[in-house]
Design a protein around this motif. Structure first.
Motif, PDB file in Angstrom:
ATOM      1  N   UNK A  64      17.400  51.639  67.024  1.00 11.59           N
ATOM      2  CA  UNK A  64      17.730  50.296  67.808  1.00 11.59           C
ATOM      3  C   UNK A  64      19.094  50.829  67.697  1.00 11.59           C
ATOM      4  N   UNK A  65      20.047  51.482  66.815  1.00 14.19           N
ATOM      5  CA  UNK A  65      21.094  51.280  66.064  1.00 14.19           C
ATOM      6  C   UNK A  65      21.420  51.167  64.146  1.00 14.19           C
ATOM      7  N   UNK A  66      22.596  51.396  63.369  1.00 14.68           N
ATOM      8  CA  UNK A  66      22.980  51.839  63.224  1.00 14.68           C
ATOM      9  C   UNK A  66      24.062  50.946  62.449  1.00 14.68           C
ATOM     10  N   UNK A  67      24.498  50.865  60.821  1.00 18.70           N
ATOM     11  CA  UNK A  67      24.696  49.736  60.473  1.00 18.70           C
ATOM     12  C   UNK A  67      25.924  50.617  59.361  1.00 18.70           C
ATOM     13  N   UNK A  68      27.448  50.820  58.912  1.00 19.10           N
ATOM     14  CA  UNK A  68      28.157  51.424  58.511  1.00 19.10           C
ATOM     15  C   UNK A  68      29.160  50.358  58.490  1.00 19.10           C
ATOM     16  N   UNK A  69      29.788  51.187  57.396  1.00 18.19           N
ATOM     17  CA  UNK A  69      30.817  50.567  56.411  1.00 18.19           C
ATOM     18  C   UNK A  69      32.446  50.442  57.384  1.00 18.19           C
ATOM     19  N   UNK A  70      32.271  49.653  57.219  1.00 19.07           N
ATOM     20  CA  UNK A  70      33.602  49.480  57.246  1.00 19.07           C
ATOM     21  C   UNK A  70      34.961  48.929  56.244  1.00 19.07           C
ATOM     22  N   UNK A  71      35.991  49.287  56.346  1.00 20.83           N
ATOM     23  CA  UNK A  71      37.126  48.982  54.700  1.00 20.83           C
ATOM     24  C   UNK A  71      36.978  47.915  54.360  1.00 20.83           C
ATOM     25  N   UNK A  72      36.366  47.093  53.380  1.00 20.82           N
ATOM     26  CA  UNK A  72      36.193  46.030  52.930  1.00 20.82           C
ATOM     27  C   UNK A  72      35.946  46.139  51.045  1.00 20.82           C
ATOM     28  N   UNK A  73      36.890  46.796  50.762  1.00 21.26           N
ATOM     29  CA  UNK A  73      37.585  46.789  49.472  1.00 21.26           C
ATOM     30  C   UNK A  73      38.739  46.394  49.409  1.00 21.26           C
ATOM     31  N   UNK A  74      39.836  46.013  48.820  1.00 22.42           N
ATOM     32  CA  UNK A  74      41.264  45.536  48.452  1.00 22.42           C
ATOM     33  C   UNK A  74      41.569  45.941  47.058  1.00 22.42           C
ATOM     34  N   UNK A  75      42.457  46.608  46.630  1.00 24.08           N
ATOM     35  CA  UNK A  75      42.218  46.855  45.333  1.00 24.08           C
ATOM     36  C   UNK A  75      43.542  46.042  45.120  1.00 24.08           C
ATOM     37  N   UNK A  76      42.971  45.369  43.736  1.00 22.55           N
ATOM     38  CA  UNK A  76      44.147  43.647  43.863  1.00 22.55           C
ATOM     39  C   UNK A  76      44.172  44.848  41.596  1.00 22.55           C
ATOM     40  N   UNK A  77      45.213  44.183  41.044  1.00 20.36           N
ATOM     41  CA  UNK A  77      45.984  44.328  39.591  1.00 20.36           C
ATOM     42  C   UNK A  77      45.142  43.425  38.990  1.00 20.36           C
ATOM     43  N   UNK A  78      44.605  43.249  37.851  1.00 18.29           N
ATOM     44  CA  UNK A  78      44.246  42.254  37.014  1.00 18.29           C
ATOM     45  C   UNK A  78      44.955  41.573  36.581  1.00 18.29           C
ATOM     46  N   UNK A  79      46.922  41.254  36.120  1.00 16.61           N
ATOM     47  CA  UNK A  79      46.939  40.964  35.484  1.00 16.61           C
ATOM     48  C   UNK A  79      47.811  40.231  36.749  1.00 16.61           C
ATOM     49  N   UNK A  80      47.791  40.813  38.603  1.00 18.20           N
ATOM     50  CA  UNK A  80      47.934  39.439  39.425  1.00 18.20           C
ATOM     51  C   UNK A  80      46.762  38.106  39.523  1.00 18.20           C
ATOM     52  N   UNK A  81      45.316  38.343  39.210  1.00 13.27           N
ATOM     53  CA  UNK A  81      44.717  37.304  38.908  1.00 13.27           C
ATOM     54  C   UNK A  81      44.481  36.554  38.798  1.00 13.27           C
ATOM     55  N   UNK A  82      44.488  35.270  38.937  1.00 13.34           N
ATOM     56  CA  UNK A  82      44.495  33.853  38.392  1.00 13.34           C
ATOM     57  C   UNK A  82      43.545  33.687  36.935  1.00 13.34           C
ATOM     58  N   UNK A  83      43.636  33.374  35.633  1.00 10.85           N
ATOM     59  CA  UNK A  83      43.261  32.782  34.396  1.00 10.85           C
ATOM     60  C   UNK A  83      41.986  32.621  34.611  1.00 10.85           C
ATOM     61  N   UNK A  84      41.638  31.941  35.945  1.00  9.17           N
ATOM     62  CA  UNK A  84      40.632  30.615  35.467  1.00  9.17           C
ATOM     63  C   UNK A  84      39.490  32.049  36.762  1.00  9.17           C
ATOM     64  N   UNK A  85      39.766  32.638  37.315  1.00  8.54           N
ATOM     65  CA  UNK A  85      38.733  33.815  37.517  1.00  8.54           C
ATOM     66  C   UNK A  85      38.325  34.827  36.689  1.00  8.54           C
ATOM     67  N   UNK A  86      39.571  34.704  35.913  1.00  7.95           N
ATOM     68  CA  UNK A  86      38.707  36.257  34.963  1.00  7.95           C
ATOM     69  C   UNK A  86      37.226  35.286  33.949  1.00  7.95           C
ATOM     70  N   UNK A  87      37.955  34.225  34.022  1.00 12.76           N
ATOM     71  CA  UNK A  87      36.961  33.291  33.112  1.00 12.76           C
ATOM     72  C   UNK A  87      35.836  32.448  33.495  1.00 12.76           C
ATOM     73  N   UNK A  88      36.179  32.374  34.845  1.00 16.54           N
ATOM     74  CA  UNK A  88      34.706  32.260  35.572  1.00 16.54           C
ATOM     75  C   UNK A  88      33.564  33.432  35.142  1.00 16.54           C
ATOM     76  N   UNK A  89      34.304  34.331  35.353  1.00 16.49           N
ATOM     77  CA  UNK A  89      33.580  35.723  35.463  1.00 16.49           C
ATOM     78  C   UNK A  89      32.634  36.166  34.109  1.00 16.49           C
ATOM     79  N   UNK A  90      34.381  35.981  33.362  1.00 18.62           N
ATOM     80  CA  UNK A  90      33.391  35.672  31.742  1.00 18.62           C
ATOM     81  C   UNK A  90      32.298  35.005  31.571  1.00 18.62           C
ATOM     82  N   UNK A  91      32.387  33.895  32.052  1.00 19.02           N
ATOM     83  CA  UNK A  91      31.476  33.265  31.619  1.00 19.02           C
ATOM     84  C   UNK A  91      30.162  33.453  32.517  1.00 19.02           C
ATOM     85  N   UNK A  92      30.514  33.575  33.483  1.00 13.87           N
ATOM     86  CA  UNK A  92      29.098  33.774  34.158  1.00 13.87           C
ATOM     87  C   UNK A  92      28.383  35.701  33.942  1.00 13.87           C
ATOM     88  N   UNK A  93      29.131  36.605  33.659  1.00 12.30           N
ATOM     89  CA  UNK A  93      28.296  37.267  33.580  1.00 12.30           C
ATOM     90  C   UNK A  93      28.312  38.228  31.873  1.00 12.30           C
TER      91      UNK A  93
END
Length: 855
Positions: A64-93
């Motif tokens: 019928x068809x195929x599903x394939x990956x397009x580039x949907x990942x962009x690398x970002x340095x942890x130093x550039x991420x806001x503290x609230x995002x890191x805190x949210x991930x730590x709290x959740x996981x």
């Protein structure tokens, strides 16, 4: 046993247990070490796995068809991420991420207790373990071996990398949305900006994606996402990562401005160019989002998805629905233009004169028309340019303005563009063999109307409560019901006065005939007699609506319910009619049969699981009795033979085919049409012994009419019949099945429903009854009528000779008797009336697909 020997025995038991435990741990460790020797020797945790597209096949093994990956990942340095995002991930996981060395023993114990006690005590995997499992591509497995391998590799990761490096890999690698990996791509997908700009509320939304990207997708399941993100923010406040004021304000701001009109993005740009069934593929893709476990990736893992679709059916569905949507739109536009043009020429000069005479600005129609044209020009010409400029120069305020304009344009289009939907089910198996969700599947049109839209079914809903009426034994096919002016009172005391065609009432009619001609008043009298409880219970069972709250919302306890004033999908309607064909047994629509990984190992078997569940149900699989189903099939067959679907099959209630030897054979059909108030929706739902199909034409938003010439009978019925004839072609002759006991056929007078006598000169008809409910009294109406005629002739000395020679009608179903009439126009025939209308085509007539008129 002596007291002295007890300690010795206890020591021996402990020694044996210790030896067994040592052996188990040794073997497990050996397996783990063997399986992870490459990781231990080379520590090459980031070796890329070859990405392969996943393929969807139809029931005959055709791609019928195929599903394939397009580039949907962009690398970002942890130093550039806001503290609230890191805190949210730590709290959740992983709250103890900075304290442990790869694993959290208390969490492991807690999770184990949860498994033993069948309670949810949270997962045991730390961020490091999740990263290790993802790098080694084993997150999809559920086994102790996987946990041991994951644990070993998490220790290696902790030994080699710093906590910040581990967290950075984790935040850039993990799946966080449909085909989206990493926080940067996810942030742009959900919010339209970089993760570097995420605020507290947005950080919480991203963090909850890690546990279930499908369940907590804010555009797919906003309620789930809202509730879980609120809980995460509360936990962050509790741990001191955020203030309550900030959490409350940013949460409220996010959800107050949330665009609920946006749907979750599809894989439109990540599928093969030649998708042979895009609506069905999208339906399957959305189901797989909820089915795939762990790190399984539809776009990279080379899965093989075996489905129920039949590409032969799909090709005919696409053909007929494309013609249908085009024809209905053309007819609608033509009729609308004629109506508006006439109205403008007739009334606008009068309104203008009144406005000028009394200085009423609101009546200056010319000014209003200029404003309307200006607004239309902005929406169609200027707004797209504004939207592009806003994105190009990164102007959020201008983008918001453009979005508002786009929403306005789409809203207006939804009211003026006719859409359509089709769904076909094989009743015996529940297989969905064809699906059309709308006109053309693209990035702007992804609402699968066949499964997602809640549409008013009109009179096609009537058979659902007629079924309950037959079971009540208050009604049979031959029960007389009076079509006459009547006022019903709803439970709150408000009156409701239904109308039939032009207010013309037919007098006494038989129940089967009332359904075949889709008559409103007799149908509502039947509903009134059996009561709302019985009608709603039966309709809910047939539509497979089981949640009490959903039942309450779906079925209003007012009399318009009997005319199909509810919201239900074409899939649900097809399922209900499939139960009739399937001898009353449950039918569960299914699209995915099985899923295999790239090595051919079966990882999901939805169809096998369904059959196991159905087998366990036993007699509970029977939704209605076999006898009830047989009577409903008989009545719906008469709709095709004599009623609003008459003429479309070309041979009564049968499709006619010619086999290879030149011999003709037939396959029976049954169904029901439906047209809603103001001709807003046109339906036909029907079946053969092989397949059930529901077809709908209408608007995504209410407010317009298809036009008085476009009804369920004249439009949906035509395309339903042509499509059904095509997909049943080549199949061997087959009849609808009936139970061997509990039913009786009886021939009755077509007028009274009683046993016929030689005086019943207006025809007879053969109907199906529950055993014991068939008529046992001779028709006395025609006896009395004949006696009256003889007496009158004798008294008048034979001067009125013609009275005894009443003409017999060609049809045994439409008669006119002194004092009342039987037959004639139905509630779905001809000209405008409040509850909708349908014109039943005369045998041999077909609509011109280009003009939409009968010829």
């Amino acid at each position: 046993m002596s007291p002295a020997s007890r300690p010795a025995k206890a020591a021996r038991v402990l020694l044996i247990a210790a030896v067994v435990l040592a052996v188990v741990l040794g073997v497990s460790t050996g397996i783990a070490l063997a399986a992870t020797s490459n990781a231990r020797n080379s520590e090459n945790f980031t070796s890329p796995k070859m990405n392969l597209p996943s393929k969807i096949y139809d029931i005959k093994g055709r791609l019928i068809t195929e599903f394939f990956s397009s580039e949907k990942r962009e690398i970002v340095s942890i130093k550039d991420l806001p503290k609230c995002l890191i805190d949210a991930v730590i709290t959740r996981e992983d709250k103890s991420f900075y304290k442990h060395h790869g694993f959290d023993f208390p969490r492991i114990v807690s999770a184990a207790i949860g498994v033993l006690t069948h309670t949810n005590r949270g997962g045991a995997s730390t961020i490091t373990q999740q990263l290790a499992g993802t790098l080694l591509d084993i997150r999809g497995e559920i086994s102790i071996k996987r946990k041991i391998i994951e644990l070993w590799n998490s220790l290696q990761l902790e030994r080699r990398y710093t906590k910040e490096e581990i967290l950075e890999q984790y935040l850039n690698l993990m799946a966080m949305g449909p085909g989206v990996n990493g926080v940067e791509a996810a942030s742009k997908y959900f919010f339209g900006h970089s993760a570097k700009e995420d605020n507290l509320a947005e950080s919480a939304i991203l963090a909850i994606q890690l546990s279930s990207p499908s369940k907590y997708d804010p555009y797919k399941n906003p309620q789930n996402a809202s509730k879980r993100s609120r809980a995460l923010l509360d936990e962050m406040v509790k741990l001191g990562y955020a203030t309550k004021k900030d959490a409350d304000e940013q949460y409220a701001e996010f959800w107050d401005n949330f665009d609920y009109t946006r749907t979750t993005a599809s894989a439109y740009n990540r599928r093969g160019e030649n998708d042979k069934a895009p609506w069905f593929s999208e339906y399957v893709r959305r189901q797989l989002e909820d089915m795939l476990y762990g790190s399984l990736d539809l776009y990279n893992d080379g899965l093989v998805i075996n489905t129920t679709l039949d590409l032969d059916h799909q090709e005919r569905a696409d053909y007929w629905m494309a013609k249908g949507i085009s024809q209905v739109n053309a007819t609608y536009q033509a009729e609308s233009g004629r109506s508006l043009g006439g109205a403008e020429r007739t009334y606008i000069p009068i309104v203008e004169m009144l406005g000028l005479g009394f200085d009423l600005e609101d009546l200056f129609v010319s000014n209003a028309k200029v404003k309307g044209k200006t607004l239309d020009y902005y929406q169609k010409r200027i707004n797209p340019t504004v939207d592009s400029m806003a994105m190009l120069f990164g102007l959020p305020s201008l983008k918001s303005l453009a979005n508002a304009g786009s929403v306005k344009v789409k809203s207006e289009l939804d009211k003026t563009i006719v859409e359509g939907a089709l769904i076909t089910i094989e009743p015996d198996t529940g297989h969905i063999t064809a699906m059309v969700g709308g006109s053309k599947f693209d990035e702007a049109n992804q609402l699968i109307r066949a499964t997602q839209s809640k549409l008013m079914p009109g009179s096609s809903f009537k058979p659902l409560y007629y079924s309950a009426a037959i079971d009540s034994r208050k009604f049979t096919e031959a029960t007389l019901v009076y079509d006459e002016p009547v006022v019903f009172h709803n439970e709150d005391g408000t009156p409701y006065t239904p109308l039939d065609y032009k207010g013309k009432f037919e007098g006494p009619v038989l129940t089967w005939y009332a359904l075949a001609q889709s008559m409103n008043v007799p149908s509502l009298k039947i509903l009134d007699s059996i009561g709302f409880d019985a009608a709603i219970d039966r309709a809910a069972a047939l539509l497979d609506i089981t949640d009490p709250e959903e039942i309450r919302r779906t079925f209003p306890r007012v009399y318009p319910l009997g005319l199909g004033v509810i919201g239900v999908s074409p899939l649900k309607m097809a399922r209900a009619f499939s139960v009739f064909e399937n001898q009353g047994r449950e039918v569960t629509p299914i699209a995915i049969r099985s899923v295999e990984d790239r090595n051919g190992r079966i990882i999901l078997e939805p169809e096998k699981d369904l059959r196991t569940q159905q087998k366990k149900k036993g007699s509970a699989l029977q939704v209605i009795s076999q006898q009830n189903a047989a009577v409903m099939v008989d009545m719906l067959g008469k709709v095709v033979k004599y009623g609003t679907l008459a003429g479309w099959t070309g041979n009564g209630s049968y499709f006619t085919y010619t086999d290879a030897t030149g011999k003709k054979y037939t396959i029976p059909a049954a169904g029901k049409t439906g047209t809603t108030q103001n001709w807003a929706d046109a339906w036909t739902v029907g079946f053969t012994p092989y397949y059930t199909t529901a077809i709908w034409f209408g608007f995504d938003r209410p407010g317009n009419s298809l036009g008085t010439t476009q009804s369920g009978a004249t439009v949906a019925g035509f395309y339903w019949a042509n499509y059904m004839k095509d997909i049943n072609k080549g199949l061997p002759p087959k009849s609808f099945q009936r139970p061997q006991t509990g039913l009786v056929e009886a021939t009755v007078c077509s007028v009274t429903g009683l046993l016929p006598t030689p005086y019943c000169n207006q025809g007879t008809t053969t109907l199906l009854f529950y055993e014991g409910t068939q008529p046992n009294k001779l028709c006395d109406w025609h006896n009395l009528s004949a006696e009256r005629d003889r007496t009158l002739i004798e008294k008048l000395g034979g001067q009125i000779r013609g009275l005894s020679d009443r003409p017999k009608l060609d049809s045994t179903l439409k008669v006119n008797l002194p004092g009342f009439s039987i037959g004639g126009a139905s509630s779905e025939t001809g000209s405008p009336q409040p509850q909708g209308s349908e014109t039943s085509p005369a045998p041999g007539q077909t609509p011109d697909p280009q003009s939409g008129i009968l010829n």
